[in-house]
Design a protein around this motif. Structure first.
Motif, mmCIF file in Angstrom:
data_model
loop_
_atom_site.group_PDB
_atom_site.id
_atom_site.type_symbol
_atom_site.label_atom_id
_atom_site.label_comp_id
_atom_site.label_asym_id
_atom_site.label_seq_id
_atom_site.Cartn_x
_atom_site.Cartn_y
_atom_site.Cartn_z
ATOM 1 N N ALA A 253 -3.407 -12.034 -5.114
ATOM 2 C CA ALA A 253 -4.667 -12.769 -5.244
ATOM 3 C C ALA A 253 -5.466 -12.337 -6.468
ATOM 4 O O ALA A 253 -6.565 -12.835 -6.697
ATOM 5 N N GLY A 254 -4.921 -11.394 -7.236
ATOM 6 C CA GLY A 254 -5.621 -10.937 -8.428
ATOM 7 C C GLY A 254 -6.698 -9.909 -8.154
ATOM 8 O O GLY A 254 -7.602 -9.712 -8.970
ATOM 9 N N VAL A 255 -6.609 -9.231 -6.998
ATOM 10 C CA VAL A 255 -7.592 -8.207 -6.640
ATOM 11 C C VAL A 255 -7.004 -6.830 -6.936
ATOM 12 O O VAL A 255 -5.968 -6.457 -6.385
ATOM 13 N N GLU A 256 -7.661 -6.094 -7.817
ATOM 14 C CA GLU A 256 -7.227 -4.730 -8.121
ATOM 15 C C GLU A 256 -7.765 -3.804 -7.025
ATOM 16 O O GLU A 256 -8.945 -3.845 -6.693
ATOM 17 N N VAL A 257 -6.896 -2.963 -6.466
ATOM 18 C CA VAL A 257 -7.302 -2.034 -5.414
ATOM 19 C C VAL A 257 -7.130 -0.606 -5.913
ATOM 20 O O VAL A 257 -6.051 -0.224 -6.362
ATOM 21 N N ARG A 258 -8.208 0.163 -5.847
ATOM 22 C CA ARG A 258 -8.146 1.579 -6.224
ATOM 23 C C ARG A 258 -8.471 2.416 -5.003
ATOM 24 O O ARG A 258 -9.588 2.366 -4.479
#
Length: 204
Positions: free
Chosen positions: A29-34
């Motif tokens: 979905a184009g969500v960067e997760v850190r």
């Protein structure tokens, strides 16, 4: 869009597979997760969740969910930095006569409505048993059902069952259904059921 959290991989209590699926969905979905990021209150005031160099330019919109904290009543029962309270199989704490259920309990279940309701029933039966008022069997293990909105009317579905009974003796069985528009109806039905439970609880 970037999701920054001090937590480690999600749903680790259920094994790594489910967490990997959710992280892959975010990537698609184009969500960067850190994960495992220390949140800096001073940086948040400037619109950035941490002091990391990639956050220095801030963001158009920053939404912050405060760190969960234990109730003052339970704070002496927690261990380490976690706000969760260790419990036994009946959801009893180390303090005699004190039971903790739902999201406040350090249990191997996901934070969901079914496990919360189930833990409340188990604890209530334990209290009644100690008072000599009831010896009902422990209810069947919960069966959490989670829907993931993928946009455009498509919902994925994650179903968790405990066919051999609840932990620690039983292990979870997880089935993941890919997103389809057809599952939107199931989500709406589950949502109506949840709203009905909330309404019923408020009127009691």
């Amino acid at each position: 869009m970037r999701l920054v959290t001090p937590e480690e991989p999600p749903l680790a209590a259920l094994g790594g597979t489910l967490g990997d699926i959710l992280l892959a969905d975010c990537e698609d979905a184009g969500v960067e997760v850190r994960l495992g990021t220390r949140i800096d209150p001073g940086a948040v005031a400037e619109g950035a969740p941490s002091g990391d160099t990639t956050d220095r330019d801030g963001a158009d919109l920053t939404v912050v969910v405060p760190r969960h904290r234990a109730s003052p009543i339970l704070v002496d029962l927690t261990e380490g930095d976690t706000p969760l309270v260790p419990i036994d199989s009946r959801f009893a704490t180390e303090m005699r006569g004190v039971f903790v259920v739902g999201d406040a309990a350090a249990s191997p279940f996901p934070r969901a409505a079914d496990p919360a309701a189930w833990s409340g029933t188990v604890a209530a039966q334990a209290v009644l048993s100690e008072l000599g008022l009831d010896h009902a069997p422990i209810p069947e293990a919960p069966a959490p059902d989670c829907f993931v909105d993928h946009g455009d009317g498509a919902y994925g579905r994650i179903r968790i069952a405990y066919p051999d009974g609840p932990p620690p003796a039983g292990r979870s069985s997880i089935s993941v259904h890919p997103p389809t528009p057809a599952q939107a109806n199931d989500f709406e039905a589950a949502h109506r059921s949840w709203l009905a439970l909330r309404t019923d609880a408020r009127t009691r």
